[in-house]
Design a protein around this motif. Sequence first.
Motif, PDB file in Angstrom:
ATOM      1  N   PRO A   1       1.318  -5.113 -13.511  1.00 36.91           N
ATOM      2  CA  PRO A   1       0.435  -3.963 -13.250  1.00 36.91           C
ATOM      3  C   PRO A   1       1.150  -2.959 -12.010  1.00 36.91           C
ATOM      4  CG  PRO A   1      -0.940  -5.725 -13.393  1.00 36.91           C
ATOM      5  CD  PRO A   1       0.484  -6.381 -13.265  1.00 36.91           C
ATOM      6  N   GLU A   2       0.749  -1.825 -12.038  1.00 35.92           N
ATOM      7  CA  GLU A   2       1.225  -0.767 -11.129  1.00 35.92           C
ATOM      8  C   GLU A   2       0.398  -1.040  -9.672  1.00 35.92           C
ATOM      9  OE1 GLU A   2       3.265   1.068  -9.361  1.00 35.92           O
ATOM     10  OE2 GLU A   2       3.217   2.588 -10.770  1.00 35.92           O
ATOM     11  N   ILE A   3       0.929  -1.003  -8.747  1.00 33.13           N
ATOM     12  CA  ILE A   3       0.237  -0.887  -7.475  1.00 33.13           C
ATOM     13  C   ILE A   3       0.795   0.502  -6.812  1.00 33.13           C
ATOM     14  CG2 ILE A   3       0.375  -2.066  -5.163  1.00 33.13           C
ATOM     15  CD1 ILE A   3       1.013  -4.690  -6.078  1.00 33.13           C
ATOM     16  N   SER A   4      -0.687   1.194  -6.500  1.00 35.90           N
ATOM     17  CA  SER A   4      -0.464   2.430  -5.799  1.00 35.90           C
ATOM     18  C   SER A   4      -1.441   2.464  -4.882  1.00 35.90           C
ATOM     19  CB  SER A   4      -0.816   3.668  -7.026  1.00 35.90           C
ATOM     20  OG  SER A   4      -0.695   4.735  -6.277  1.00 35.90           O
ATOM     21  N   GLN A   5      -0.682   2.102  -3.338  1.00 35.49           N
ATOM     22  CA  GLN A   5      -1.796   2.142  -2.227  1.00 35.49           C
ATOM     23  C   GLN A   5      -0.869   3.032  -1.069  1.00 35.49           C
ATOM     24  OE1 GLN A   5      -2.860  -1.685  -1.261  1.00 35.49           O
ATOM     25  NE2 GLN A   5      -3.864  -2.138  -3.183  1.00 35.49           N
ATOM     26  N   ILE A   6      -1.834   3.187   0.057  1.00 36.10           N
ATOM     27  CA  ILE A   6      -1.399   4.117   1.138  1.00 36.10           C
ATOM     28  C   ILE A   6      -0.531   3.204   1.994  1.00 36.10           C
ATOM     29  CG2 ILE A   6      -2.198   5.376   2.979  1.00 36.10           C
ATOM     30  CD1 ILE A   6      -2.982   6.488   0.452  1.00 36.10           C
ATOM     31  N   THR A   7       0.834   4.037   2.375  1.00 34.97           N
ATOM     32  CA  THR A   7       1.648   3.545   3.486  1.00 34.97           C
ATOM     33  C   THR A   7       1.279   3.935   4.717  1.00 34.97           C
ATOM     34  OG1 THR A   7       3.020   5.755   3.512  1.00 34.97           O
ATOM     35  CG2 THR A   7       3.704   4.306   1.807  1.00 34.97           C
ATOM     36  N   PRO A   8       1.884   3.021   5.755  1.00 32.06           N
ATOM     37  CA  PRO A   8       1.349   3.203   7.125  1.00 32.06           C
ATOM     38  C   PRO A   8       1.357   4.971   7.574  1.00 32.06           C
ATOM     39  CG  PRO A   8       2.796   1.523   7.084  1.00 32.06           C
ATOM     40  CD  PRO A   8       2.758   2.120   5.677  1.00 32.06           C
ATOM     41  N   ASP A   9       2.297   5.718   6.945  1.00 35.06           N
ATOM     42  CA  ASP A   9       2.214   6.901   7.377  1.00 35.06           C
ATOM     43  C   ASP A   9       1.163   7.908   6.677  1.00 35.06           C
ATOM     44  OD1 ASP A   9       3.622   7.429   5.027  1.00 35.06           O
ATOM     45  OD2 ASP A   9       5.411   7.706   6.101  1.00 35.06           O
TER      46      ASP A   9
END
Length: 133
Positions: free
Chosen positions: A1-9
């Motif tokens: 499954p796709e993972i779409s999350q926020i990066t540190p920036d």
Amino acid sequence: PEISQITPDGNTLNLSSLRGKYVLVDFWASWCGPCRRENPNVVNTFKNFKDKGFTVFGVSYDAKNENWMKAIKADNLNWNQVSDLHGWKNSTSDQYGIKAIPSNILLDKEGRIVAKNLFGKKLEEKLAELLQN
């Protein structure tokens, strides 16, 4: 499954954007002692294989951004990192059946799972086998 999350920036990063490389999806957290003890092994493997078609996609189970940032810096985790900062309620818990960390999955260049929970030398050995061409 796709993972779409926020990066540190603060940007969104999709796991699928890394297709074409072998990707270790590494589930960890700053507060997890076993995760932090495994990080030097992942750092070493990353250094040895990053120029041979391998990368790491770190998924943090942290809830506090500042703890996550400190751990990334302290452990020299110089690869893609994401989190939704929901701790154990991270969306990947259900998607990937993560019940304990550290945990990881190794994806091939097409995004298929080829191995799970490779720690220590086992990760390096598996990559050497897969990338010997």
